[in-house]
Design a protein around this motif. Structure first.
Motif, mmCIF file in Angstrom:
data_model
loop_
_atom_site.group_PDB
_atom_site.id
_atom_site.type_symbol
_atom_site.label_atom_id
_atom_site.label_comp_id
_atom_site.label_asym_id
_atom_site.label_seq_id
_atom_site.Cartn_x
_atom_site.Cartn_y
_atom_site.Cartn_z
ATOM 1 N N PHE A 39 0.826 -1.209 0.000
ATOM 2 C CA PHE A 39 0.000 0.000 0.000
ATOM 3 C C PHE A 39 0.857 1.255 0.000
ATOM 4 C CE2 PHE A 39 -2.740 -3.272 1.543
ATOM 5 C CZ PHE A 39 -3.985 -2.948 1.026
ATOM 6 N N SER A 40 0.387 2.239 -0.782
ATOM 7 C CA SER A 40 0.920 3.593 -0.716
ATOM 8 C C SER A 40 -0.125 4.452 -0.005
ATOM 9 C CB SER A 40 1.196 4.117 -2.126
ATOM 10 O OG SER A 40 2.165 3.301 -2.758
ATOM 11 N N TYR A 41 0.248 5.690 0.334
ATOM 12 C CA TYR A 41 -0.653 6.487 1.163
ATOM 13 C C TYR A 41 -0.854 7.900 0.642
ATOM 14 C CZ TYR A 41 -0.390 2.645 4.421
ATOM 15 O OH TYR A 41 -0.488 1.399 4.968
ATOM 16 N N VAL A 42 -2.111 8.327 0.620
ATOM 17 C CA VAL A 42 -2.440 9.735 0.392
ATOM 18 C C VAL A 42 -2.641 10.365 1.769
ATOM 19 C CG1 VAL A 42 -4.107 11.374 -0.552
ATOM 20 C CG2 VAL A 42 -3.523 9.291 -1.836
ATOM 21 N N ILE A 43 -1.915 11.439 2.015
ATOM 22 C CA ILE A 43 -1.946 12.058 3.337
ATOM 23 C C ILE A 43 -2.564 13.456 3.234
ATOM 24 C CG2 ILE A 43 -0.526 12.841 5.273
ATOM 25 C CD1 ILE A 43 1.432 10.570 4.538
ATOM 26 N N PHE A 75 1.274 12.472 -1.539
ATOM 27 C CA PHE A 75 1.285 11.031 -1.852
ATOM 28 C C PHE A 75 2.640 10.459 -1.483
ATOM 29 C CE2 PHE A 75 2.140 7.496 -4.863
ATOM 30 C CZ PHE A 75 1.094 6.648 -4.496
ATOM 31 N N TYR A 76 2.609 9.374 -0.705
ATOM 32 C CA TYR A 76 3.824 8.677 -0.280
ATOM 33 C C TYR A 76 3.768 7.282 -0.880
ATOM 34 C CZ TYR A 76 7.370 6.916 3.030
ATOM 35 O OH TYR A 76 8.498 6.379 3.609
ATOM 36 N N SER A 77 4.616 7.037 -1.878
ATOM 37 C CA SER A 77 4.617 5.696 -2.453
ATOM 38 C C SER A 77 5.294 4.780 -1.452
ATOM 39 C CB SER A 77 5.387 5.670 -3.773
ATOM 40 O OG SER A 77 6.765 5.532 -3.549
ATOM 41 N N ALA A 78 4.721 3.603 -1.295
ATOM 42 C CA ALA A 78 5.507 2.608 -0.571
ATOM 43 C C ALA A 78 6.519 2.136 -1.591
ATOM 44 C CB ALA A 78 4.603 1.496 -0.103
ATOM 45 N N ASP A 79 6.732 0.879 -1.714
ATOM 46 C CA ASP A 79 7.534 0.396 -2.820
ATOM 47 C C ASP A 79 6.551 0.118 -3.947
ATOM 48 O OD1 ASP A 79 9.648 0.507 -1.119
ATOM 49 O OD2 ASP A 79 9.886 -1.661 -0.896
ATOM 50 N N MET A 80 6.728 0.782 -5.085
ATOM 51 C CA MET A 80 5.791 0.508 -6.176
ATOM 52 C C MET A 80 6.439 0.610 -7.542
ATOM 53 S SD MET A 80 3.195 3.791 -6.188
ATOM 54 C CE MET A 80 3.028 4.228 -7.921
ATOM 55 N N ARG A 81 5.865 -0.148 -8.452
ATOM 56 C CA ARG A 81 6.299 -0.080 -9.851
ATOM 57 C C ARG A 81 5.862 1.237 -10.456
ATOM 58 N NH1 ARG A 81 5.998 -5.545 -12.580
ATOM 59 N NH2 ARG A 81 6.676 -6.900 -10.909
ATOM 60 N N PHE A 82 6.473 1.558 -11.565
ATOM 61 C CA PHE A 82 6.103 2.759 -12.289
ATOM 62 C C PHE A 82 4.636 2.667 -12.710
ATOM 63 C CE2 PHE A 82 6.403 5.246 -16.411
ATOM 64 C CZ PHE A 82 6.448 6.484 -15.783
ATOM 65 N N ASP A 83 3.851 3.660 -12.348
ATOM 66 C CA ASP A 83 2.420 3.643 -12.637
ATOM 67 C C ASP A 83 1.991 5.048 -13.051
ATOM 68 O OD1 ASP A 83 -0.305 3.370 -12.753
ATOM 69 O OD2 ASP A 83 -0.487 2.269 -10.864
ATOM 70 N N PRO A 84 2.297 5.416 -14.317
ATOM 71 C CA PRO A 84 2.008 6.795 -14.746
ATOM 72 C C PRO A 84 0.531 7.147 -14.681
ATOM 73 C CG PRO A 84 2.716 5.426 -16.617
ATOM 74 C CD PRO A 84 2.935 4.616 -15.374
ATOM 75 N N ASP A 85 -0.347 6.170 -14.922
ATOM 76 C CA ASP A 85 -1.785 6.480 -14.871
ATOM 77 C C ASP A 85 -2.206 6.898 -13.465
ATOM 78 O OD1 ASP A 85 -1.929 5.858 -17.521
ATOM 79 O OD2 ASP A 85 -2.714 3.825 -17.213
ATOM 80 N N LEU A 86 -1.679 6.182 -12.469
ATOM 81 C CA LEU A 86 -1.999 6.554 -11.089
ATOM 82 C C LEU A 86 -1.453 7.953 -10.776
ATOM 83 C CD1 LEU A 86 -3.006 5.983 -8.196
ATOM 84 C CD2 LEU A 86 -0.777 4.944 -7.726
ATOM 85 N N LEU A 87 -0.231 8.225 -11.190
ATOM 86 C CA LEU A 87 0.365 9.535 -10.883
ATOM 87 C C LEU A 87 -0.430 10.658 -11.561
ATOM 88 C CD1 LEU A 87 4.146 8.535 -11.152
ATOM 89 C CD2 LEU A 87 2.773 8.778 -9.072
ATOM 90 N N GLU A 88 -0.865 10.423 -12.794
ATOM 91 C CA GLU A 88 -1.693 11.426 -13.496
ATOM 92 C C GLU A 88 -3.019 11.632 -12.760
ATOM 93 O OE1 GLU A 88 -1.098 13.443 -15.848
ATOM 94 O OE2 GLU A 88 0.543 12.645 -17.060
ATOM 95 N N ARG A 89 -3.593 10.524 -12.307
ATOM 96 C CA ARG A 89 -4.875 10.646 -11.598
ATOM 97 C C ARG A 89 -4.713 11.422 -10.289
ATOM 98 N NH1 ARG A 89 -6.847 5.446 -9.020
ATOM 99 N NH2 ARG A 89 -6.757 6.532 -7.016
ATOM 100 N N LEU A 90 -3.643 11.129 -9.571
ATOM 101 C CA LEU A 90 -3.397 11.837 -8.310
ATOM 102 C C LEU A 90 -3.219 13.333 -8.575
ATOM 103 C CD1 LEU A 90 -0.927 9.277 -6.679
ATOM 104 C CD2 LEU A 90 -3.261 9.771 -5.902
ATOM 105 N N ASP A 91 -2.517 13.642 -9.663
ATOM 106 C CA ASP A 91 -2.296 15.041 -10.044
ATOM 107 C C ASP A 91 -3.641 15.732 -10.282
ATOM 108 O OD1 ASP A 91 -0.722 17.283 -10.857
ATOM 109 O OD2 ASP A 91 -1.124 16.740 -12.947
ATOM 110 N N ARG A 92 -4.512 15.050 -11.044
ATOM 111 C CA ARG A 92 -5.841 15.633 -11.336
ATOM 112 C C ARG A 92 -6.651 15.802 -10.062
ATOM 113 N NH1 ARG A 92 -5.760 11.907 -15.544
ATOM 114 N NH2 ARG A 92 -7.162 10.480 -14.446
ATOM 115 N N GLU A 93 -6.440 14.916 -9.093
ATOM 116 C CA GLU A 93 -7.245 14.954 -7.865
ATOM 117 C C GLU A 93 -6.685 15.928 -6.831
ATOM 118 O OE1 GLU A 93 -7.532 10.853 -6.645
ATOM 119 O OE2 GLU A 93 -8.991 10.375 -8.218
#
Ligand SMILES: Nc1ccn([C@@H]2O[C@@H]3COP(=O)(O)O[C@H]3[C@H]2O)c(=O)n1
Ligand SMILES: [Zn+2]
Ligand SMILES: [Zn+2]
Length: 243
Positions: free
Chosen positions: A151-155, A160-178
């Protein structure tokens, strides 16, 4: 209320110059420990802090650099500070944390469960909870080692604090929009990242996103990459950053 994050260490699992990628998040006079890896007890000591000052611990996933210091934490709380610590843990990790990680060193006649040592509060994926006054945390399940629950965490809705995670550009774009303003992201400097985002992958992100990204969980040759991270900056150990 001002909330700050301070990395106890910023290193990868195999780093020797940087301690395990574990953090203190401070809000007012309260402190959350985010991950407690193998080096955490000694790194915390070198930071001039101790387990008795921590109000709760939150874990991201079950790898040694994130949970390997929990046994000492629990024993110090029981026998040195004589206070039962609060453990926030994503619900699917409650049983594995005891059965696969802590039980071997901690089970005894009188102690046969995680709840003997911790006040356990399971967290639900996608649900925001207030862990300390002024500190709201939402777990997001993110991809790491295939089959491993992580799990990663939105605080507080903006960090956003990534735990250990693979590259996930779609998630990063979504977080940016949110409305995420700052991203602390694990980074494997040398590709292939495989189970982590590799630097060359992160460098493919648009500059608008890179501006928000701070790199952590890096290897011992981090200094050779200074100036080679695009618009992204390195998180430095022990520096307090506002959230
Ligand atoms: N399938 C895997 C599993 C593990 N690893 C390496 O072991 C480390 C465990 O801690 P980590 O911080 O998740 O980083 C992992 C990889 O370096 C890896 O490279 N591939
Ligand atoms: Zn790790
Ligand atoms: Zn990991």
């Amino acid at each position: 209320m001002a909330v700050h994050i301070q990395m106890i260490g910023t290193g990868s699992a195999f780093a020797k110059r940087y301690d395990n990628n574990n953090a203190l998040i401070e809000t007012g006079s309260r402190t959350l420990l985010l991950d407690c890896g193998i080096t955490c007890p000694s790194a915390l000591y070198r930071l001039g802090r101790h387990f008795g000052e921590i109000d709760a611990v939150l874990i991201s996933h079950i790898h040694g650099d994130h949970v390997g210091g929990l046994e000492e934490y629990a024993y110090q709380m029981k026998y040195v500070y004589k206070r039962k610590p609060v453990l926030y843990v994503p619900a699917p990790l409650v049983a594995p944390l005891w059965e696969h990680t802590l039980k071997g060193g901690m089970e005894s006649e009188e102690a046969d469960s995680l709840t003997h040592y911790f006040d356990v509060y399971p967290l639900e994926e996608g649900e925001e909870s207030e862990l300390l006054p002024g500190l709201r945390v939402k777990p997001l399940r993110t991809r790491h080692v295939p089959g491993k629950i992580s799990f990663s965490y939105v605080i507080n809705g903006t960090f956003f604090y990534s735990a250990d995670m693979r590259f996930d550009p779609d998630l990063l774009e979504r977080l940016d929009r949110e409305g995420i303003r700052t991203i602390f992201h694990d980074c494997q400097l040398h590709p292939p990242g495989e189970v982590h985002a590799a630097l060359p992958e992160l460098l493919t992100l648009p500059e608008r996103l890179q501006e928000k990204i701070w790199l952590m969980h890096y290897g011992d040759d981090k200094e050779a990459f200074e100036g080679r991270t695009g618009r992204m900056r390195f998180v430095e150990p022990h520096v307090r950053y506002p959230i």
